[in-house]
Design a protein around this motif. Sequence first.
Motif, PDB file in Angstrom:
ATOM      1  N   VAL A 150      -7.822 -37.981 103.941  1.00 13.45           N
ATOM      2  CA  VAL A 150      -6.472 -38.549 103.876  1.00 13.45           C
ATOM      3  C   VAL A 150      -5.827 -38.215 102.531  1.00 13.45           C
ATOM      4  CG1 VAL A 150      -5.082 -40.634 104.024  1.00 13.45           C
ATOM      5  CG2 VAL A 150      -7.129 -40.417 105.430  1.00 13.45           C
ATOM      6  N   GLY A 182       1.887 -22.757 111.022  1.00 16.95           N
ATOM      7  CA  GLY A 182       1.095 -21.644 110.479  1.00 16.95           C
ATOM      8  C   GLY A 182       0.357 -22.107 109.240  1.00 16.95           C
ATOM      9  N   MET A 183       1.118 -22.422 108.199  1.00 16.87           N
ATOM     10  CA  MET A 183       0.467 -22.908 106.987  1.00 16.87           C
ATOM     11  C   MET A 183      -0.161 -24.283 107.228  1.00 16.87           C
ATOM     12  SD  MET A 183       1.755 -23.323 103.057  1.00 16.87           S
ATOM     13  CE  MET A 183       0.746 -24.247 101.873  1.00 16.87           C
ATOM     14  N   LYS A 216      -3.535 -23.841 108.709  1.00 18.45           N
ATOM     15  CA  LYS A 216      -4.473 -23.265 107.738  1.00 18.45           C
ATOM     16  C   LYS A 216      -4.890 -24.290 106.698  1.00 18.45           C
ATOM     17  CE  LYS A 216      -3.000 -18.448 107.902  1.00 18.45           C
ATOM     18  NZ  LYS A 216      -2.239 -17.421 107.190  1.00 18.45           N
ATOM     19  N   GLU A 217      -3.916 -25.061 106.226  1.00 16.32           N
ATOM     20  CA  GLU A 217      -4.205 -26.028 105.164  1.00 16.32           C
ATOM     21  C   GLU A 217      -5.111 -27.148 105.688  1.00 16.32           C
ATOM     22  OE1 GLU A 217      -4.022 -26.565 101.223  1.00 16.32           O
ATOM     23  OE2 GLU A 217      -3.093 -24.923 102.339  1.00 16.32           O
ATOM     24  N   LEU A 263      -4.998 -34.429 102.459  1.00 19.34           N
ATOM     25  CA  LEU A 263      -3.950 -34.155 103.436  1.00 19.34           C
ATOM     26  C   LEU A 263      -2.584 -34.601 102.899  1.00 19.34           C
ATOM     27  CD1 LEU A 263      -4.461 -35.100 107.144  1.00 19.34           C
ATOM     28  CD2 LEU A 263      -2.343 -35.681 106.010  1.00 19.34           C
ATOM     29  N   LYS A 264      -2.561 -35.767 102.253  1.00 21.33           N
ATOM     30  CA  LYS A 264      -1.288 -36.301 101.758  1.00 21.33           C
ATOM     31  C   LYS A 264      -0.709 -35.478 100.622  1.00 21.33           C
ATOM     32  CE  LYS A 264      -1.191 -41.129 103.039  1.00 21.33           C
ATOM     33  NZ  LYS A 264       0.220 -41.446 103.321  1.00 21.33           N
ATOM     34  N   THR A 265      -1.527 -34.717  99.927  1.00 18.29           N
ATOM     35  CA  THR A 265      -1.024 -33.958  98.784  1.00 18.29           C
ATOM     36  C   THR A 265      -1.012 -32.453  99.028  1.00 18.29           C
ATOM     37  OG1 THR A 265      -3.256 -34.026  97.846  1.00 18.29           O
ATOM     38  CG2 THR A 265      -1.687 -35.682  97.068  1.00 18.29           C
ATOM     39  N   LYS A 266      -1.629 -31.982 100.123  1.00 20.67           N
ATOM     40  CA  LYS A 266      -1.735 -30.536 100.347  1.00 20.67           C
ATOM     41  C   LYS A 266      -1.145 -30.048 101.674  1.00 20.67           C
ATOM     42  CE  LYS A 266      -5.997 -30.368  97.602  1.00 20.67           C
ATOM     43  NZ  LYS A 266      -5.687 -29.595  96.387  1.00 20.67           N
ATOM     44  N   ALA A 267      -1.162 -30.882 102.693  1.00 17.61           N
ATOM     45  CA  ALA A 267      -0.679 -30.397 103.991  1.00 17.61           C
ATOM     46  C   ALA A 267       0.850 -30.377 103.992  1.00 17.61           C
ATOM     47  CB  ALA A 267      -1.202 -31.301 105.108  1.00 17.61           C
ATOM     48  N   ARG A 303      -8.595 -25.840 105.991  1.00 15.55           N
ATOM     49  CA  ARG A 303      -9.240 -25.757 104.666  1.00 15.55           C
ATOM     50  C   ARG A 303      -9.777 -27.121 104.234  1.00 15.55           C
ATOM     51  NH1 ARG A 303      -4.314 -23.081 102.491  1.00 15.55           N
ATOM     52  NH2 ARG A 303      -4.719 -20.880 102.883  1.00 15.55           N
TER      53      ARG A 303
END
Lengths: 150, 150, 83, 83
Positions: free
Chosen positions: B112, B54-55, B58-59, B115-119, B62
């Motif tokens: 990248v 889910g998140m 969405k992440e 993604l590595k810091t937010k997903a 984004r």
Amino acid sequence: MIRVQREDFDLAVEIAALTGGRPGIGGVVSFTGLVRDFSTGKQVSAMTLEHYPGMTEKELARIDAEACARWPLEACLVIHRYGRLQPGEQIMAVVTASAHRQAAFEAAEFLVDWLKTKAPFWKLEAGEQGDSWVEAQASDDEAAARWEKP
Amino acid sequence: MIRVQREDFDLAVEIAALTGGRPGIGGVVSFTGLVRDFSTGKQVSAMTLEHYPGMTEKELARIDAEACARWPLEACLVIHRYGRLQPGEQIMAVVTASAHRQAAFEAAEFLVDWLKTKAPFWKLEAGEQGDSWVEAQASDDEAAARWEKP
Amino acid sequence: MKILYFAWIRQRIGKSSDELDVPQEVATVSDLIGWLQSRGAGYAAAFADRDALRMAVNQEHVDAAHPVSNGDEVAFFPPVTGG
Amino acid sequence: MKILYFAWIRQRIGKSSDELDVPQEVATVSDLIGWLQSRGAGYAAAFADRDALRMAVNQEHVDAAHPVSNGDEVAFFPPVTGG
């Protein structure tokens, strides 16, 4: 590793061959160049790549060796095609593999920049107004100059 | 385009699907993350990726939208796997395609890094000394901070 | 001396290579260009714009001041456009 | 309120989620952490190091000052390590 060939290639197969048996690789970066259907405003119906057999292989090997000397790469591949290609077809690829991504990204950019200014290939575009040789771009020289050592 | 999946993927198939019918694309950059057999000095026999269904989607969407807003991309793909993986297996990939290579390279690095810091993914490594959660790296935060707007 | 021509230089000269005995006074690539220019209209056209010319001796990029001798492989071409 | 736990936070608490009615005085994520810590040793251990804690409300990253209310989905997890 370098390869100069007329045939197309499968990037996933190349990457699998390059990384197989090297489980220290954490990141793989690839760049693939494709034939576009336009060039400086003109339609392009086909592109023919001429090269200098012998020197091409030597020059690509030099560029490849330079990348391996500058970055801690676990593996490195340069493939460049020659002959007649259609829009959408793959022209070339570089693949770099390293324990960490930064080295792989930098080395891939370096390889493409140097290849574009040093490898003896020439592109002849065919279009509605006949054939014309692609001109070298100042932006490619500038990109390559980033990597010149002081 | 983003995808979160347990299954492996074929990079060449993904690139072909992404670039097919878009002959304005001149360059395609990919980054593939692989499971390494070591991590901070320890042997790794397997890795399990947990995520936040889910998140995660969405992440990633984004981040993907942000890349498309910042660079003139013709196409963009983020794939991230979850579940149990062996050393050498593909964890994730980003693919960016643009008329010119600089945009594709920058956008791929951005994807990248963010993604590595937010997903919301977490890696559990299995090794000789038992299981341990991978710790976030300051170097990843620094890499991501490069792209923060002033 | 083996001399190779590529891309539009090849087209203007009308062939992809020459095998020539070059006179002793041709000591550099620049001398060679001058000597070739006198061989006919195609050569003159091919070498008219020296700024547009790139060259290699024995398959290494060089500049026009580079020495040449009869055993060498010399190549002339426009700026490269691969990648 | 639906509360989700991931990675070692999930392991310390011993489950992946709670469905709880949270008292009115719990107005922020920070308040919620304090309230959860009193629910047992697992929760206390999971939330002991606040610097190691990341959180999301309704699937968006937030900081501990973010407001929460009973209809929200709140998640707690360590810094992410995907990619």
